[in-house]
Design a protein around this motif. Structure first.
Motif, PDB file in Angstrom:
ATOM      1  N   UNK A 262      27.056  34.819  25.957  1.00 25.81           N
ATOM      2  CA  UNK A 262      26.623  35.106  27.239  1.00 25.81           C
ATOM      3  C   UNK A 262      27.639  34.542  28.401  1.00 25.81           C
ATOM      4  N   UNK A 263      28.259  33.501  28.118  1.00 25.62           N
ATOM      5  CA  UNK A 263      29.045  32.899  29.139  1.00 25.62           C
ATOM      6  C   UNK A 263      30.442  33.620  29.066  1.00 25.62           C
ATOM      7  N   UNK A 264      30.813  34.175  28.234  1.00 27.65           N
ATOM      8  CA  UNK A 264      32.070  34.973  27.989  1.00 27.65           C
ATOM      9  C   UNK A 264      31.803  36.386  28.837  1.00 27.65           C
ATOM     10  N   UNK A 265      30.706  36.690  28.716  1.00 28.10           N
ATOM     11  CA  UNK A 265      30.380  38.159  29.456  1.00 28.10           C
ATOM     12  C   UNK A 265      30.387  37.892  31.174  1.00 28.10           C
ATOM     13  N   UNK A 266      29.660  36.855  31.324  1.00 32.61           N
ATOM     14  CA  UNK A 266      29.655  36.307  32.791  1.00 32.61           C
ATOM     15  C   UNK A 266      30.755  35.911  33.181  1.00 32.61           C
ATOM     16  N   UNK A 267      31.701  35.352  32.414  1.00 33.35           N
ATOM     17  CA  UNK A 267      33.012  35.097  33.045  1.00 33.35           C
ATOM     18  C   UNK A 267      33.929  36.309  33.287  1.00 33.35           C
ATOM     19  N   UNK A 268      33.744  37.331  32.471  1.00 32.56           N
ATOM     20  CA  UNK A 268      34.336  38.662  32.502  1.00 32.56           C
ATOM     21  C   UNK A 268      33.988  39.221  33.541  1.00 32.56           C
TER      22      UNK A 268
ATOM     23  N   UNK B 223      36.232  40.111  37.005  1.00 33.74           N
ATOM     24  CA  UNK B 223      36.481  41.527  37.401  1.00 33.74           C
ATOM     25  C   UNK B 223      36.022  41.844  38.976  1.00 33.74           C
ATOM     26  N   UNK B 224      34.999  41.006  39.155  1.00 37.73           N
ATOM     27  CA  UNK B 224      34.397  41.330  40.644  1.00 37.73           C
ATOM     28  C   UNK B 224      35.553  40.591  41.659  1.00 37.73           C
ATOM     29  N   UNK B 225      35.863  39.184  41.459  1.00 36.53           N
ATOM     30  CA  UNK B 225      36.943  38.756  42.258  1.00 36.53           C
ATOM     31  C   UNK B 225      38.315  39.474  42.310  1.00 36.53           C
ATOM     32  N   UNK B 226      38.775  40.115  41.146  1.00 37.07           N
ATOM     33  CA  UNK B 226      40.046  40.675  40.962  1.00 37.07           C
ATOM     34  C   UNK B 226      39.680  42.149  42.037  1.00 37.07           C
ATOM     35  N   UNK B 227      38.634  42.611  41.841  1.00 36.37           N
ATOM     36  CA  UNK B 227      38.241  43.833  42.792  1.00 36.37           C
ATOM     37  C   UNK B 227      38.299  43.378  44.311  1.00 36.37           C
TER      38      UNK B 227
ATOM     39  N   UNK C  30      35.871  31.364  40.520  1.00 37.79           N
ATOM     40  CA  UNK C  30      35.069  31.874  39.370  1.00 37.79           C
ATOM     41  C   UNK C  30      34.799  30.797  38.438  1.00 37.79           C
ATOM     42  N   UNK C  31      35.594  29.624  38.245  1.00 39.14           N
ATOM     43  CA  UNK C  31      35.064  28.553  37.579  1.00 39.14           C
ATOM     44  C   UNK C  31      33.979  27.968  37.887  1.00 39.14           C
ATOM     45  N   UNK C  32      33.829  27.906  39.550  1.00 40.42           N
ATOM     46  CA  UNK C  32      32.979  27.030  40.107  1.00 40.42           C
ATOM     47  C   UNK C  32      31.521  27.589  39.757  1.00 40.42           C
ATOM     48  N   UNK C  33      31.344  29.134  40.122  1.00 39.79           N
ATOM     49  CA  UNK C  33      30.465  29.732  39.908  1.00 39.79           C
ATOM     50  C   UNK C  33      29.870  29.825  38.369  1.00 39.79           C
TER      51      UNK C  33
END
Length: 385
Positions: free
Chosen positions: A264-270, A274-278, A290-293
């Motif tokens: 679960x955590x891995x999918x959310x991190x990915x 992806x969103x922040x890179x976009x 990303x790590x804060x969220x």
């Protein structure tokens, strides 16, 4: 295996393995705490430091032996110290007591249950029970429906105190408690007073968890069984399931789907990456946001141990990448496992810990190299321009 690991530099792995062996030796009573063993550990550490500056041809091998042995002995001593409990309680019968505890982890219970169950640490006790302070304990107590509880809340309880016997510790739930470092149970408890209220952060996390639950139920009729399943699966809140649903999932062996795991955590991190890179944000800003969220999500769902382990692993990999250090999954794996075991040595004997890190290590050892070879051999779109 040697060829695979040679491309993954993970110095902490050679610290992690002796620490694991030391914990196992202490748990199985192969190594007991004694002044002589402490002296041997100190001598071996001194020898390791001396050999590290030596230019003798055999100094390297001698350093490896002395350093590894010192780590094993030190880990065993540390584990025995964490597992220390007053020996006089091995022969004392159950008794009524009033204790002040700090909640470490709340167990989810059905909405109709009148009792609250939790893992806690004893913070205050009467003079004749002073040797119990800082001991881990499993508590079951009755509280009002309006009482808001969370991690780090301090409560004064009145109930029946009992030592967890060696016979009980080999059975079912009691075995789980022993693997969590719990030595005492406190049952039939009554809430006397709240010594320390829920903190602002915990209140915020609970409010956001409730908001998430309401958002997930939007558009669904009240009391809908599918809404309960949906909420329980995404937020790890198994108390939202009805008794019939929980029984069905237990019998089918699929109740683990409702535990927030590393996947679960891995999918959310990915998704966050992806969103922040976009959004074209700078790499360091992406890592901080990303790590804060991700940490905020882990806290909102109650900070289960599996989610904490996954967050640590992702954090090490992400921070190492931003610091432009040679990062690899094995190094992040070793660092996160070592920190988890140093904070709580009893995690080593938790089935959840064992499965999580065994699966991740198997993926690193076999999955990644096989995926690379497969991608080189199988190219279905090689002829496309």
């Amino acid at each position: 295996m040697r060829g695979i690991l040679s491309h993954c530099r993970a110095p902490l792995l050679w610290v992690l393995l002796p620490v694991i062996f030391g914990y196992i030796a202490a748990r199985t009573h192969v190594i007991e705490v004694s002044p002589s063993q402490l002296l041997i550990a100190l001598l071996l550490i001194s020898a390791s430091l001396a050999l590290s500056f030596s230019k003798h041809p055999l100094s390297g091998r001698l350093w490896n032996v002395s350093f590894t042995t010192a780590l094993v002995l030190t880990a065993a001593v540390y584990f025995n110290d964490c597992d220390h409990h007053p020996k006089r309680w091995d022969r004392l019968p159950p008794r009524e007591a009033i204790l002040t505890i700090e909640i470490n982890r709340l167990f989810q219970s059905s909405q109709n249950s009148a009792y609250t169950k939790a893992l806690a640490t004893i913070r205050n006790a009467p003079i004749h029970l002073a040797d119990l302070i800082d001991q881990r304990i499993f508590v079951t107590f009755r509280s009002k429906k309006t009482t808001t509880l969370s991690k780090s809340t301090h409560l004064q309880l009145k109930g029946i105190l009992e030592r967890l016997s060696s016979e009980h510790s080999q059975q079912g739930f009691y075995r789980y408690l022993r693997n969590q470092g719990v030595s005492f149970t406190f049952t039939q408890g009554e809430l006397v007073a709240i010594k320390k209220e829920i903190s602002f952060l915990q209140r915020f996390y609970q409010a956001q968890s409730q908001n998430f639950s309401e958002i997930l139920r939007t558009g669904l009729p009240p009391g809908d069984a599918h809404a309960a399943t949906y909420t329980a699966m995404l937020l790890g809140n198994k108390s939202a399931l009805t008794k019939e649903q929980k029984t069905t999932f237990i019998q089918s062996g699929t109740l683990h789907l409702f535990a927030v795991s590393g996947l679960h955590i891995g999918v959310i991190a990915l998704c966050l990456y992806s969103l922040l890179s976009f959004l074209r944000l700078p790499s360091k800003i992406r890592a901080i946001i990303g790590l804060s969220l991700l940490y905020l999500f882990v806290s909102i769902i109650g900070s289960p141990p599996s989610a904490q382990r996954a967050f640590l692993m992702i954090a090490f990999f992400w921070v190492g990448f931003q610091l432009r250090r040679p990062t690899n999954p094995l190094a992040s794996f070793s660092a996160s496992a070592l920190i988890v075991l140093l904070v709580n040595p009893w995690q080593l004997f938790d089935v959840s810990f064992q499965l999580s890190y065994t699966v991740v290590f198997s993926i690193i050892l076999y999955g990644i190299p096989l995926a690379k070879k497969w991608s080189l051999k199988w190219k279905p779109f090689a002829l496309l321009p």
